[in-house]
Write an enzyme that holds these catalytic residues in place. Sequence first.
Site, mmCIF file in Angstrom:
data_model
loop_
_atom_site.group_PDB
_atom_site.id
_atom_site.type_symbol
_atom_site.label_atom_id
_atom_site.label_comp_id
_atom_site.label_asym_id
_atom_site.label_seq_id
_atom_site.Cartn_x
_atom_site.Cartn_y
_atom_site.Cartn_z
ATOM 1 N N LYS A 79 -44.422 -18.510 -3.550
ATOM 2 C CA LYS A 79 -45.170 -17.671 -4.810
ATOM 3 C C LYS A 79 -46.587 -17.342 -4.257
ATOM 4 O O LYS A 79 -47.362 -17.880 -3.628
ATOM 5 C CB LYS A 79 -45.348 -18.593 -5.938
ATOM 6 N N SER A 154 -43.523 -17.280 -15.062
ATOM 7 C CA SER A 154 -44.299 -16.504 -14.176
ATOM 8 C C SER A 154 -43.611 -16.467 -12.614
ATOM 9 O O SER A 154 -43.718 -15.405 -11.740
ATOM 10 C CB SER A 154 -45.570 -16.585 -14.047
ATOM 11 N N SER A 178 -43.558 -22.040 -16.113
ATOM 12 C CA SER A 178 -43.442 -20.868 -15.051
ATOM 13 C C SER A 178 -42.324 -21.006 -13.925
ATOM 14 O O SER A 178 -42.019 -20.275 -13.302
ATOM 15 C CB SER A 178 -44.711 -20.491 -14.392
#
Lengths: 510, 505
Positions: A79, A154, A178
Site C-alpha cells: 500500500k 482505504s 481499511s
Amino acid sequence: MQPAELSAVEIVAAIRQGDMTAVQCTEAFLDRAARLDGSINAFLKIDREGALETAAAIDARRKAGKPLGALAGLPVAVKDALCTRDLPTTCASKMLAGFRPPYDADTVARLRAADAVIVGKTNMDEFAMGGSNENSAFGPVKNPWDLSRAPGGSSGGSAACVAADMAPVAIGSDTGGSIRQPAGLCGITGLKPTYGRVSRRGLVAFASSLDQIGPMARSAADCALVLETIAGHDPRDSTSLTAEVPRYSELLEQPLTGLKIGRVAEHYAEGLDPEVRKGVDEAYAVFEAAGATVHDIELPHAKYGVPTYYLIAPCEASSNLARYDGAHYGHRAEPGTGHQAEPAGGHRAESGSSQHFDSPLVEMYCRSRGEGFGPEVKRRIMLGTYALSAGYYDAYYAKALKVRRLIRQDYLDAFAKVDLIGGPVSATPAFKLGEKTGDPLAMYLVDLYTVATNLAGVGGISFPCGFTRGGLPVGFQLQGPALAEPLLLRATDRFQRLTDWHLRRPKQTA
Amino acid sequence: MTKPAAPTAEPFTTVIGLEVHVQLQTKTKLFCGCSTTFGAPPNTQVCPVCLGLPGSLPVMNREAFSLAIKAALALECRIAPFTKWDRKNYFYPDLPKGYQISQFDLPFSSDGWLEVVDPKGAFSRKVGVIRVHLEEDAGKSMHDEAAGTADTRIDLNRAGTPLCEIVSQPDLRSPQEARAWLNELKLLLVYLGVSDCNMQEGSLRVDANVNLHIPRPDGSLAKTPIVEIKNMNSFRSVERALAYETARQYDEWQATGAELGTTPKQTRGWDDPAGVTRAQRHKEESSDYRYFPDPDLVPVTVSEEQIAAAKALMGTPPTVLRTTLAEKWKISAYDADVLVNQGRELVGYFEDVATRVGEGKVASNWLQQDVLRTLNERGETIDEFPIRPDALADLIRRVQNGDFDTSRGREIFAEVLTSGRSVADVVASLGIAAVGQDELIALCKELIAANPKIVADVQGGKEQAAAGLIGQAKKKNPNVNPAKVRQMCVDLIKALELPTRTPEA
Ligand SMILES: [Zn+2]
C-alpha cells in the site's frame, strides 16, 4: 505451472524447491498486472525493473547455495501509505506526489530482509481516509468482480490486486476497517492484527492510535506466512508490542472443537443486506460443523463506534497531517496573488475566493494545503481541528475517549465469555462507484462493523463466506482478543478447508 | 524565612514571575538519535524523526528524562508517578511536524521552590516553582533581511533538542531579585550537570511576567495588566528590561489607570540597544494550540525507587555546599558564597589547595584575590587555568613557612603563570633562597650596629621603630622575610639591653 494459480505458501515452496524461479514467478504476476491494471487501477506504481532485479538476485543466491529468506521470491504489493526507499510514496495524494522517502517502513524492511519481491505500490484512499478508494487523487480502483463497483477502502488497491491475481500477497493498513472491508468486498482474506503487533514506523500516519499494518492474501494460511515476517517488536515504535511472535503458520492444525464464537445482536440491525445476512448465517453454520459453538453476546456500546471513531481519527489526523505545509517537502503552491482562479480540477473550497492572507507564509500554507489535499482529507482535518479546539475539546474529543474506554471494556467483557466474535464485515456487498460520494455520512457507515476493533485495539480478520446472486463476494469477520492472531488465523484456515469461497476468481480477470 | 524587601522609594510592589527554558545536556535529542552539539553546519544534525518526515516516530530519550527528574528534584518539586506527552499544534516553518511534543496537563513535576539569599543581606526570597516539564525545542529561523527578499532560512539542528521549562510563581519582588534568582537557578542546574545554561548558545532562555500592585489611598490595591517580556539575551537584560517595564507600567497606570483584566495579556519584546520594551502583535496570544495526548508515545510512570535512585545520584546542590564549605574550612559565609558561585570546578580546585595547605582561609584568600582576578583578566575557566592546585599549594606553603612574604609570593605567582615553570624553578631563578637563621642573625646584627637611633627608639619602648630596618634589610638581601627581620631585630635589641637593665622593683 501458473504462478497466479498458486497460494503464497505454494509459491515460496516451489521457488525453494527449484520448481520455479523467482524471476518466472515475478514476471508472471507483473505480466498480469500490465495486462489488467489499466482497467482496475490497483497500482500507483509498478516497479517491474526493480522487482525483476530483486528476483534475479534471489535466483542467483539460490543457485550459489546461499541461504534465502522466509519469503524468498514471493511477489508482494505494498500500500502506498508505507514508505519505500527507492519507490515513490504518495498516500494517493497530490500533496506527496513524487515524494521518495529516504527510508523503508519497518514492514518493508522486514519483507526485503525475508527476500520478498516488492512489485509495486497500491492505490488507496488519500491518506487512507475513505471506504471506497474513490478518494484517491490518482483515480479510483475498480472492483475486479464488477468494474463498475468500488473495491472498498482505504486499502482498495491492495485488495483488488490480490483479487485479480496481480500479486499473491499485498500489505494494507487498517485504521477503522481499511484492510477488512476491502478484503470483504473483493473476496479475499485480510488480517488487521492487534494494535502494536506490526510496527507503524514508516507507515504514513492517519490516526496513530488506531493505525495498524496487516497482510492481505487469498487465504488465512498465506496471511499467517506473511504475518510471521512483518510482526515483531520495533524499538523505534514506542507503541510496538514486545510479545514474542509465534510461528503462525505452524499453529493452524488444531481443530476448532470447543471454540466459542460470539454472535452480536447489534450486527443484525437495520441496513444489513439480506444476502450478506444469509452469507453470515451460513458461515456460523460452517463453524458449528467444525466443532465450534455459537453464543449470543452483547457489545452495548458498539452503536457509538462510528461517531467515536469519526472524532478520534480526525482529531489525530488533523495533527498528523499538519506537517504537510509545503515548507519542507511535498506540494508547495507557486507564489501567487491568492486571488487567481484555481486551475481546472482544483477544489471548490478555494476556487473563486479572494482570500486575504496575513503574510506570504500564511498564504503559502493555505494555498499549498488547499491545492495538495483532496476534499475528504480537508473535511477530516476540519472536523478534527474543530473537535480539539478550546471550548469543544471536552464535549467532543474527551468524550470520545471515554466512549472508547467503554467500547474496549465491552470487548473485554465479551472475551470473558467467548473466544472470538463473528459477524458481517460490511452491511452490503460492493457498492457502485459514485453511489455514496455525494453523501459523506452514508460513506462513514461503511465502517459500521469494523471501527470498534480499532477502537478496542484488538485484532480482526475478514474473509469471503459466500456470493450474492449478482456474483459479488460477501465477507465474514472474526474479531479476537489482544494477540489472538493465532486463533483468528486458525479459525479462518479451518473455515477455508471446509469451503472454497476464497478460491473463486473474478471472470473479468481470468 | 522570606524577609520583606528592603524599603524602597517606589509607591508600589513589583510582582514578577519567570518562565525559563533550559536545554538539557544530553548527547542526543529528545525523540531521536541525532546529536545535540551546538554549532554544526545548518541541517547536518537531522534525521527523518526530527525533520518530521512522513511515517517517522518519536522514541523518548531516557537520559533526558533522568536529567529532567534531577532538575525537578533539586527544585524540590513533586514528581508525578504518571506523566504523558501532549502535542502543541501550531504552524511555523521551524516546527517541521506542525506540532511540538510537550507536556500540558500532567507535567512530570510540579510544586517546588528555589530560594535565593543575597550574601550582603539585601534580600532573601523563597520562590515557588509551579511546574517543570519536558518538551522538544523547535528549529531556528534566520530571517535574511539583508538580501531584501524577506527570505527565511531554517536550521533544524536544534529541532528536537530536549528542553526543560521551569515556571516560577510570581514571587519575585524586584528586577534585582529576578536576576539573582536566575543566577541561583543557573548555578544549580550547572552544578547538577543538567544544562550548561549558556544563554549565548540559546541553552537558557527567559521570559518574564511582570505587573505592579499599587496601593490606593483608600487601602485597596490597583493591579496593572500583566506583561510578558521576551527577547532578553542575558540576565543583565532581564534586570534592565524589568526595571524599564516597571517604570513604564507605573507611568501608564498614572496616565490611563488601566488595570488587570481590562486588557488582554500583552507581550512586549526587549530591545537591548535601545533599552526599551516594545509591544508585540497580539495575535500570537489568541492562538489555540489544540493540545491533546500524543498517540505516538506511551505515558511514563516513575516509581518511588526511581526517584530515590535519582536523589542518590544528585550530588550536593550549591545551597548545601555553601554551608558545608564554610563549616569544613572555617571560612566566612560570604567567602563560601563567592567560591560556590564560581561553580563546581572552582570549588574542587579550592578544596584541593586547602587540603594540601591544611587551611581553608589562606586558600580562599589566594583564590579570591589572585586566581579569580587572573581568570577574569585572561577570560579562562578554572579548568583551563595553568597553575594547578598542587603548584598553588606549593607556593602558599612556602609563604606559610616564611620563605618569603605574600607580595613576593605574588611576584612568583605571576612568573609561574607567564613562564609556565614550576614554583621551585621560579623561586630558584629569581635567586630566592630561603634565608637561613644564621644569615638572618648576622644581617640583623649588622643593621643594629648601623642604626643606633632606631635601637634607642626600640629600647625606649617604640617597637614599631624596628620597621625602619626592613627596607635596609631588603636592600642587602631581597629574599629576607620582612616579618622575620623585624622580629629578629626586636629580639636582638631587647637582648642587648638585658645586662644594663635595672629591675624596677
Ligand atoms: Zn533526528
